[in-house]
Design a protein around this motif. Structure first.
Motif, short mmCIF file in Angstrom:
data_model
loop_
_atom_site.label_atom_id
_atom_site.label_comp_id
_atom_site.label_asym_id
_atom_site.label_seq_id
_atom_site.Cartn_x
_atom_site.Cartn_y
_atom_site.Cartn_z
N PRO A 60 0.81 -1.23 0.00
CA PRO A 60 0.00 0.00 0.00
C PRO A 60 0.84 1.27 0.00
CG PRO A 60 -0.87 -1.58 1.58
CD PRO A 60 0.45 -2.12 1.12
N VAL A 61 2.00 1.23 0.67
CA VAL A 61 2.87 2.41 0.69
C VAL A 61 3.40 2.68 -0.72
CG1 VAL A 61 4.96 3.41 1.68
CG2 VAL A 61 3.50 1.93 3.07
N ALA A 62 3.84 1.63 -1.40
CA ALA A 62 4.34 1.79 -2.76
C ALA A 62 3.24 2.28 -3.69
CB ALA A 62 4.91 0.46 -3.27
N ALA A 63 2.01 1.78 -3.52
CA ALA A 63 0.90 2.21 -4.37
C ALA A 63 0.60 3.70 -4.17
CB ALA A 63 -0.34 1.37 -4.06
N ALA A 64 0.65 4.17 -2.92
CA ALA A 64 0.40 5.59 -2.66
C ALA A 64 1.50 6.46 -3.28
CB ALA A 64 0.30 5.83 -1.16
N LEU A 65 2.75 6.03 -3.17
CA LEU A 65 3.84 6.79 -3.77
C LEU A 65 3.73 6.81 -5.29
CD1 LEU A 65 6.80 5.58 -1.53
CD2 LEU A 65 5.77 7.86 -1.54
N ALA A 66 3.30 5.68 -5.87
CA ALA A 66 3.11 5.64 -7.32
C ALA A 66 2.00 6.60 -7.74
CB ALA A 66 2.80 4.21 -7.76
#
Length: 298
Positions: free
Chosen positions: A258-264
């Motif tokens: 989820p952290v990577a998805a938000a940064l993307a």
């Protein structure tokens, strides 16, 4: 003695074991129970294994905390005294972490003030480094070094600094120190609320407003850093909050997906992308950091 007379004696231990479900659970999670320093550690570990307050009722307990207390009490332990200097390394780590949090801001601000040609990349590296150094209170995210998340964070910050200028990187780096302090206060308050809770839902109800208050306090600190660096609040604060939540989630061992998805999402070339990504990550953080397992001691 006949075989008929001996049979009840041989089966008695088996019946007692079958009638003691906590003993079965203790054998299943013996490593967790022996490693725990208090019942709260066991409660957090049981939560990770999917044991809820409703499940605890099958073990004749009203909640997971009560079950963890019995498991802790029934776990055999040695008589080794606690190390008297245990608090000193923890204090040293806290002081070192604060120094690491101050260093990126000083480095980025100094490079920006000196007008060196590579001040922009220095600011980006300083901001991304601030996500790693002070934000490791216990477990790394998902048990591995979060390279992918850090690369995405570097891309987000680099793209923003490229569009807005080096001053934005300096402002974000300046916000690392208050981010460290707010994160440390949040972790300590959450731990104290965990100690005072009697059920997992009770702790979650206490932890959610605490996290929202921490995010708001950091947003105010980020606004101050933006004012010092001379960058627009509407650009600096949402990005700083996004990075603060990234740091907080990684430091508490939350899943990286989820952290990577938000940064993307923050890389989408629209003005509202960063604010939307910060809002999405805040919702995820409220859910992830309201779990007792996120606040177990390392």
């Amino acid at each position: 003695m006949t075989l008929d007379e001996a049979a009840p004696v041989a089966s008695a231990p088996r019946r007692r074991a079958a009638g003691d479900p906590v003993k079965t659970l203790l054998h299943r999670h013996r490593a967790l129970c022996e490693r725990a320093v208090d019942p709260l550690e066991i409660a957090a570990g049981l939560e990770v294994q999917g044991i809820t307050d409703r499940t605890a009722a099958r073990f004749r307990h009203r909640d997971v905390f009560s079950l963890a207390e019995e498991l802790y009490a029934r776990t055999p332990r040695g008589d080794e005294p606690a190390a008297p200097s245990a608090a000193r390394p923890r204090d040293a780590r806290a002081l070192r972490g604060f120094g690491h949090a101050v260093l990126p801001g000083a480095l980025a601000l100094g490079a920006s003030a000196a007008g060196v040609p590579f001040a922009g990349p220095v600011a980006v590296l300083a901001v991304v480094a601030a996500l790693v150094w002070p934000a490791r209170p216990g477990r790394p995210a998902a048990g591995r070094f979060p390279y992918a998340v850090l690369l995405l964070a570097a891309a987000v910050v680099g793209w923003a600094v490229y569009r807005e200028g080096t001053a934005l990187g300096a402002g974000l780096a300046l916000a690392a120190a208050p981010g460290h302090l707010v994160g440390a206060v949040f972790a300590a308050r959450a731990r104290s609320r965990l100690a005072g809770s009697r059920a997992l839902e009770d702790f979650a109800d206490r932890a959610r407003p605490l996290l929202v208050a921490a995010a708001l306090a950091f947003a105010a600190a980020a606004a101050g850093a933006a004012a010092l660096a001379g960058t627009p609040l509407g650009v600096t604060v949402p990005l700083a909050v996004l990075l603060f939540l990234t740091r907080l989630l990684l430091g508490h061992g939350a899943p990286r997906g989820p952290v990577a998805a938000a940064l993307a999402l923050a890389l989408v070339p629209t003005p509202a992308a960063v604010a939307a990504a910060a809002a999405v990550l805040l919702v995820h953080a409220v859910l992830a950091l309201s779990r007792a397992s996120a606040h177990a001691r390392p």
